[in-house]
Structures are given as C-alpha cells and as structure tokens.
Motif scaffolding. Structure first.
Motif, PDB file in Angstrom:
ATOM      1  N   VAL A  31       0.873  -1.171   0.000  1.00  0.00           N
ATOM      2  CA  VAL A  31       0.000   0.000   0.000  1.00  0.00           C
ATOM      3  C   VAL A  31       0.912   1.223   0.000  1.00  0.00           C
ATOM      4  O   VAL A  31       1.808   1.340   0.831  1.00  0.00           O
ATOM      5  CB  VAL A  31      -0.918   0.012   1.242  1.00  0.00           C
ATOM      6  CG1 VAL A  31      -1.872   1.195   1.186  1.00  0.00           C
ATOM      7  CG2 VAL A  31      -1.698  -1.296   1.357  1.00  0.00           C
ATOM      8  N   LEU A  37      -6.719   2.856  -1.195  1.00  0.00           N
ATOM      9  CA  LEU A  37      -6.769   1.497  -1.724  1.00  0.00           C
ATOM     10  C   LEU A  37      -8.034   0.806  -1.248  1.00  0.00           C
ATOM     11  O   LEU A  37      -8.333   0.821  -0.055  1.00  0.00           O
ATOM     12  CB  LEU A  37      -5.546   0.712  -1.251  1.00  0.00           C
ATOM     13  CG  LEU A  37      -5.504  -0.713  -1.785  1.00  0.00           C
ATOM     14  CD1 LEU A  37      -4.533  -0.804  -2.956  1.00  0.00           C
ATOM     15  CD2 LEU A  37      -5.088  -1.696  -0.721  1.00  0.00           C
ATOM     16  N   THR A  38      -8.765   0.232  -2.175  1.00  0.00           N
ATOM     17  CA  THR A  38     -10.017  -0.446  -1.801  1.00  0.00           C
ATOM     18  C   THR A  38      -9.920  -1.949  -2.040  1.00  0.00           C
ATOM     19  O   THR A  38      -9.411  -2.386  -3.065  1.00  0.00           O
ATOM     20  CB  THR A  38     -11.193   0.147  -2.603  1.00  0.00           C
ATOM     21  OG1 THR A  38     -11.377   1.495  -2.186  1.00  0.00           O
ATOM     22  CG2 THR A  38     -12.491  -0.624  -2.357  1.00  0.00           C
ATOM     23  N   LEU A  51      -7.770  -6.564   7.091  1.00  0.00           N
ATOM     24  CA  LEU A  51      -7.692  -5.265   7.788  1.00  0.00           C
ATOM     25  C   LEU A  51      -7.238  -5.483   9.233  1.00  0.00           C
ATOM     26  O   LEU A  51      -6.426  -4.737   9.765  1.00  0.00           O
ATOM     27  CB  LEU A  51      -9.043  -4.549   7.804  1.00  0.00           C
ATOM     28  CG  LEU A  51      -9.496  -3.789   6.572  1.00  0.00           C
ATOM     29  CD1 LEU A  51     -10.624  -2.833   6.940  1.00  0.00           C
ATOM     30  CD2 LEU A  51      -8.385  -3.011   5.921  1.00  0.00           C
ATOM     31  N   LEU A 159      -7.926   2.624   8.422  1.00  0.00           N
ATOM     32  CA  LEU A 159      -8.512   1.392   7.894  1.00  0.00           C
ATOM     33  C   LEU A 159     -10.025   1.505   8.047  1.00  0.00           C
ATOM     34  O   LEU A 159     -10.518   1.778   9.143  1.00  0.00           O
ATOM     35  CB  LEU A 159      -8.013   0.168   8.685  1.00  0.00           C
ATOM     36  CG  LEU A 159      -6.504  -0.013   8.780  1.00  0.00           C
ATOM     37  CD1 LEU A 159      -6.176  -1.268   9.611  1.00  0.00           C
ATOM     38  CD2 LEU A 159      -5.870  -0.132   7.399  1.00  0.00           C
ATOM     39  N   THR A 189      -3.275   7.743   4.474  1.00  0.00           N
ATOM     40  CA  THR A 189      -3.384   6.554   3.628  1.00  0.00           C
ATOM     41  C   THR A 189      -4.672   5.850   4.036  1.00  0.00           C
ATOM     42  O   THR A 189      -4.893   5.631   5.228  1.00  0.00           O
ATOM     43  CB  THR A 189      -2.195   5.602   3.891  1.00  0.00           C
ATOM     44  OG1 THR A 189      -0.994   6.337   3.714  1.00  0.00           O
ATOM     45  CG2 THR A 189      -2.227   4.397   2.971  1.00  0.00           C
ATOM     46  N   VAL A 191      -7.104   2.451   3.643  1.00  0.00           N
ATOM     47  CA  VAL A 191      -7.412   1.108   3.127  1.00  0.00           C
ATOM     48  C   VAL A 191      -8.878   0.874   3.450  1.00  0.00           C
ATOM     49  O   VAL A 191      -9.284   0.914   4.617  1.00  0.00           O
ATOM     50  CB  VAL A 191      -6.528   0.009   3.759  1.00  0.00           C
ATOM     51  CG1 VAL A 191      -6.823  -1.338   3.089  1.00  0.00           C
ATOM     52  CG2 VAL A 191      -5.046   0.355   3.633  1.00  0.00           C
ATOM     53  N   SER A 204     -11.444   5.275  -5.137  1.00  0.00           N
ATOM     54  CA  SER A 204     -10.124   4.648  -4.989  1.00  0.00           C
ATOM     55  C   SER A 204      -9.063   5.106  -5.983  1.00  0.00           C
ATOM     56  O   SER A 204      -9.368   5.379  -7.144  1.00  0.00           O
ATOM     57  CB  SER A 204     -10.261   3.140  -5.158  1.00  0.00           C
ATOM     58  OG  SER A 204     -11.456   2.698  -4.563  1.00  0.00           O
TER      59      SER A 204
END
Ligand SMILES: Nc1ncnc2c1ncn2[C@@H]1O[C@H](COP(=O)(O)OP(=O)(O)OP(=O)(O)O)[C@@H](O)[C@H]1O
Ligand SMILES: [Mg+2]
Length: 259
Positions: A31, A37-38, A51, A159, A189, A191, A204
């Motif tokens: 990542v 990011l998906t 996750l 996350l 960032t 996710v 994304s």
C-alpha cells in the motif's frame, strides 16, 4: 520509499469447533503512502481479516506485515486508526466527547482535546451538534462522528471496513464525497473495504479484487480517472464491467460452495 504497508506472504486459518477455516492464503500487497486502496471481494473472502492483520488485531499464521519497515503486533493508534460499519459510539457521551475519546486515552489535557475535537466536528458538518448524544443523531451523522473520532488520533493510516455499508444510497454518495475531501486535506493513507463497485470506483486510487475464500489477490486496478469521478464516463463504465466480471465469478464460486 513510496510503499507504506508491505504485506508479504500473509495467510490465516481460523481454528473453529467445526474444523479449520482458511481465510487468507499468500497475500502479497503493498500500500503506497497517501493512496486510497479499496478491497473488493465476495462475502467471507477475508477482507475484514486482512484489515485486522494490518491493524495488529489479528495475528497471521504465516507471512508478515510491515508498516514503515516495522512489524505491528498490537493495535497502535500512532500508526493505524480504524472505522467499522457500526459506528460504535459511546451512547453516554456527546458527539464531542466521543471524538475526544482517543485523545483522552493518550492523556491529552482537557482544554486541548476539546479544542481538537471541536475543530474536527466542523469539517464533518457537525458544527452545532457537539452536545448531541448518539441517539439524537442520524446514521450518517453517527458515522461522521466515528470518523472524526478516528481522525482525532492523527494516525497516518486509516482502515475503514464498510464504513458506509449501513447507510442509504444518497447519504452514502454524500459521505463518499465528504471522505474524499478529508482524504485530500489530511493526506492519510486509506485502506477501504466495500461491497459497492460504484463506491470503489468513485473513491479509490487502486482497487484490489480478492478471490473467494481463502482470499487471494485476483486482480489489481489502477484507477487513473480524475476526481471528482464521473461514473457515466466511458472509462468508469468499462472499469465497472471488468470489476463485476471478476467479482461475479468469485461470488458464484463462494455461493455454490466450491471453495
Ligand atoms: N474470529 C474468527 N473465528 C473463526 N472464523 C472466523 C473469524 N473471523 C473470520 N472468520 C472466518 O474467516 C472467513 C473470512 O472472514 P472475514 O470476516 O474476513 O470475511 P469478509 O471478506 O470480511 O466478509 P464480509 O464481506 O461478509 O464482511 C470467513 O469464513 C469467516 O467465517
Ligand atoms: Mg467483513
């Protein structure tokens, strides 16, 4: 040095009363810093488990996750903050007090944490709602309080596990737009896990499609469309069709119990 999270050969099998359940197999993924990011994939393919492993809540059986070159073996808000589908607010605390919670745990003095929480409720559109309790807020508002609470920790990584999954479609679209603004200003960032192809395409910078359980990486898409994204653009409809092709195949396998 653009990679922030490096996931190498991660696998996880849960031991249950009815036998071992392989959830993830050989996940290799990096990542990048500040990307969105998906993870997409059929139900039960191990997205939440992944996750959990990134966040240090679940220990993998094999492989390793490094964040900025360091292994994370327990949750650490200095590195990672989490948002789940259920906002999980404390019902006895006001919106402001909920946002303050993480800072309180970190020992931030009262006036300072109050100021920080107030500053966060404004961009999430909750100015004037500071004193309201969760029962007085709508679903979308509650989720925004939960996100503000996570943002208060100023973790470099966020996350998000189906954070808008319980919201109606309109609220969900607006929350997506709002999250993109937050992402652009905080440079976090992200996710993100979703079941919505549309949400994945709108939000994304990259999309990872996982296989049915045990989850592996099936495909990875760079989404180079400019923000705000136009879902009616040819590239967007083509991407949706491609994503659906992969997901459909994997979901059918999962539904037919072939895995
Ligand atoms: N703590 C646990 N104990 C036993 N099995 C578990 C545990 N957590 C997850 N599993 C199993 O591991 C597999 C992956 O679960 P996970 O929740 O990661 O999937 P998911 O992709 O997030 O699914 P969904 O899209 O439905 O949220 C599932 O078969 C699930 O039943
Ligand atoms: Mg899940």
């Amino acid at each position: 040095m653009r990679d922030q999270i490096v996931i190498s050969g991660v696998s996880k099998t849960f031991q249950t009363a009815s036998g071992p359940v392989p959830a993830l197999a050989e996940i290799n993924l990096t990542v990048r810093r500040r990307e969105f990011l998906t993870l997409l994939g059929p139900s039960g393919c191990g997205k939440s488990t992944l996750l959990g492993i990134i966040g240090g809540m679940v220990t993998p059986d094999g492989g390793v996750v490094e964040i900025d070159g360091m292994k994370l073996d327990r949750p650490d808000p200095k590195k990672v903050a989490l948002v789940f589908q259920d906002p999980g607010l404390f019902p006895w605390r006001s919106a402001l007090e909920n946002v303050e919670f993480g800072l309180e745990l970190q020992g931030v003095p009262k006036t300072e944490r109050r100021r920080a929480a107030q500053r966060l409720l404004e961009p999430v559109g909750l100015k004037g709602f500071e004193a309201k309790y969760p029962r007085e807020l709508s679903g979308g508002m509650k989720q925004r309080v939960a996100i503000a609470r996570a943002l208060a920790l100023q973790s470099p990584i966020l996350l998000m596990d189906e954070p808008f999954g319980a919201l109606d479609e309109q609220t969900r679209l607006l929350m997506g737009e709002w999250l993109l603004k937050i992402w652009a200003t905080t440079k976090t960032t992200v996710v993100f896990v979703t079941h919505s192809l549309q949400e994945a395409i709108v939000l994304s910078s990259r999309i990872v499609v996982m296989t049915a359980r045990p989850g592996r990486i099936k495909a990875l898409f760079e989404v180079e469309l400019p923000y705000p994204r136009d879902l009616t653009a040819k590239e967007a409809t083509e991407l949706r069709a491609q994503l659906w092709g992969f997901i459909r195949e994997e979901s059918l396998q999962a539904m037919e119990g072939r895995v």
